[in-house]
Motif scaffolding. Structure first.
Motif, PDB file in Angstrom:
ATOM      1  N   GLY A  14       0.664  -1.307  -0.123  1.00  0.00           N
ATOM      2  CA  GLY A  14      -0.008   0.050   0.021  1.00  0.00           C
ATOM      3  C   GLY A  14       0.653   1.299  -0.184  1.00  0.00           C
ATOM      4  O   GLY A  14       0.249   2.435  -0.041  1.00  0.00           O
ATOM      5  N   THR A  15       2.188   1.062   0.076  1.00  0.00           N
ATOM      6  CA  THR A  15       2.969   2.320   0.069  1.00  0.00           C
ATOM      7  C   THR A  15       3.590   2.422  -1.305  1.00  0.00           C
ATOM      8  O   THR A  15       4.052   1.679  -1.918  1.00  0.00           O
ATOM      9  CB  THR A  15       4.111   2.062   1.074  1.00  0.00           C
ATOM     10  N   LYS A  16       3.413   3.767  -1.962  1.00  0.00           N
ATOM     11  CA  LYS A  16       4.217   4.069  -3.117  1.00  0.00           C
ATOM     12  C   LYS A  16       5.304   4.509  -2.911  1.00  0.00           C
ATOM     13  O   LYS A  16       5.795   5.563  -2.588  1.00  0.00           O
ATOM     14  CB  LYS A  16       3.219   5.586  -3.702  1.00  0.00           C
ATOM     15  N   VAL A  17       6.213   3.727  -3.124  1.00  0.00           N
ATOM     16  CA  VAL A  17       7.602   3.403  -2.695  1.00  0.00           C
ATOM     17  C   VAL A  17       8.553   4.697  -3.219  1.00  0.00           C
ATOM     18  O   VAL A  17       9.642   4.906  -2.581  1.00  0.00           O
ATOM     19  CB  VAL A  17       8.410   2.264  -2.938  1.00  0.00           C
ATOM     20  N   PHE A  18       8.219   5.093  -4.511  1.00  0.00           N
ATOM     21  CA  PHE A  18       9.126   6.012  -5.104  1.00  0.00           C
ATOM     22  C   PHE A  18       8.755   7.295  -4.665  1.00  0.00           C
ATOM     23  O   PHE A  18       9.592   8.476  -4.694  1.00  0.00           O
ATOM     24  CB  PHE A  18       8.750   6.075  -6.638  1.00  0.00           C
ATOM     25  N   GLN A  19       7.560   7.738  -4.196  1.00  0.00           N
ATOM     26  CA  GLN A  19       7.103   8.826  -3.894  1.00  0.00           C
ATOM     27  C   GLN A  19       7.170   9.208  -2.050  1.00  0.00           C
ATOM     28  O   GLN A  19       7.468  10.248  -1.676  1.00  0.00           O
ATOM     29  CB  GLN A  19       5.694   9.000  -4.071  1.00  0.00           C
ATOM     30  N   SER A  20       7.186   8.013  -1.680  1.00  0.00           N
ATOM     31  CA  SER A  20       7.497   7.965  -0.098  1.00  0.00           C
ATOM     32  C   SER A  20       8.844   8.526   0.337  1.00  0.00           C
ATOM     33  O   SER A  20       9.726   8.372  -0.274  1.00  0.00           O
ATOM     34  CB  SER A  20       6.959   6.545   0.443  1.00  0.00           C
TER      35      SER A  20
END
Length: 210
Positions: A143-149
Motif C-alpha cells: 500500500g505504500t507508493k515507494v518512489f514517492q514516499s
C-alpha cells in the motif's frame, strides 16, 4: 554482467556489488538506451533509440502521459520531476542511470526492511530481495507508493557500507548494520526484466499539475 569498475564508481554504496549486479540482472537491462513505455497496463511500441538524444525525445513525448522506464536499471523516468524539461542525459548514461537507479532501489529496500521489522536472519533475505524487486517493478509495497514516499532511513538488509545516521535527541548517533546478503543467499529467478512487467507508479507533478 555489469563491469565491476562501473559498480564501484557509480552504484549506491549502501548496496553490495553482488546485490547491484543481481538487481540489474533481474529488473534492468544491458542496454543503456533501453526504454519501456506502458499506458493503461499495455506496452506501447516505440522506436528503439539509436542515441541518447533520441531516447530523451521519446521520454519527453511520453512522461506525464504513460509509465516510462529507462536505462540499465529501468529507472522510472517521471519520478522526482515537476516538468519534462528536467529530463536529462544522465538517465541514459550508464553511470548516471546506475547511480540514480541504485539509490532509489536502496530506498525501496529500506522501506521493505522497515516493514519486515529490520530482521537480521539470512533465511528471510531472499524473500525480502524479491519483495524489493517487485516493489521496484510496480512502484508499490503493501500500500505504500515507494518512489514517492520518504526514505525511512536506518538499516537495510542490502547494506554494503554504512549510511550517515539521522540521530534524534533520544536516539543513539549510530545504527547497527544488518548483515548484508551474500551471493549464495541471492534468490534465483527466471522472471522477466522490468520492461516486460506491469508497472504502476504515480508520476510526479508535470507542469505543476498532479
Amino acid at each position: 554482467m555489469l563491469d565491476a569498475a562501473l559498480i564501484e564508481k557509480c552504484a549506491d554504496p549502501s548496496l553490495t556489488p553482488a546485490i547491484v549486479e543481481h538487481f540489474v540482472a533481474v529488473a534492468g537491462s544491458d542496454d543503456p538506451l533501453a526504454i519501456t513505455v506502458k499506458s493503461g497496463g499495455q506496452l506501447v511500441l516505440v522506436p528503439k533509440p539509436q542515441s541518447p538524444e533520441e531516447a530523451l525525445d521519446i521520454m519527453r513525448q511520453y512522461v506525464g502521459k504513460a509509465i516510462v522506464r529507462i536505462g540499465i536499471t529501468q529507472y522510472p523516468a517521471g519520478v522526482g520531476i515537476v516538468d519534462i524539461g528536467q529530463l536529462d542525459a544522465g538517465l541514459v548514461d550508464p553511470c548516471g542511470n546506475l547511480k540514480r537507479g541504485t539509490a532509489l532501489f536502496a530506498k525501496v529496500a529500506r522501506i521493505v526492511t522497515k516493514w519486515y521489522g529490520n530482521p537480521t536472519s539470512k533465511e528471510v533475505m531472499p524473500q525480502m530481495f524479491e519483495d524489493a524487486v517487485h516493489a521496484w517493478r510496480t512502484g508499490e509495497f503493501e500500500g505504500t507508493k515507494v518512489f514517492q514516499s520518504d526514505d525511512p532511513g536506518g538499516a537495510t538488509f542490502l547494506r554494503g557500507k554504512p549510511l550517515p545516521p539521522e540521530p534524534k535527541d533520544d536516539e543513539p548517533t549510530e545504527r547497527e548494520a544488518v548483515t548484508p546478503i551474500e551471493d549464495d543467499h541471492l534468490p534465483t529467478t527466471d522472471e522477466n526484466k522490468a520492461g516486460s512487467a506491469e508497472m504502476r507508479i504515480d508520476l510526479s507533478r508535470i507542469g505543476g499539475q498532479r
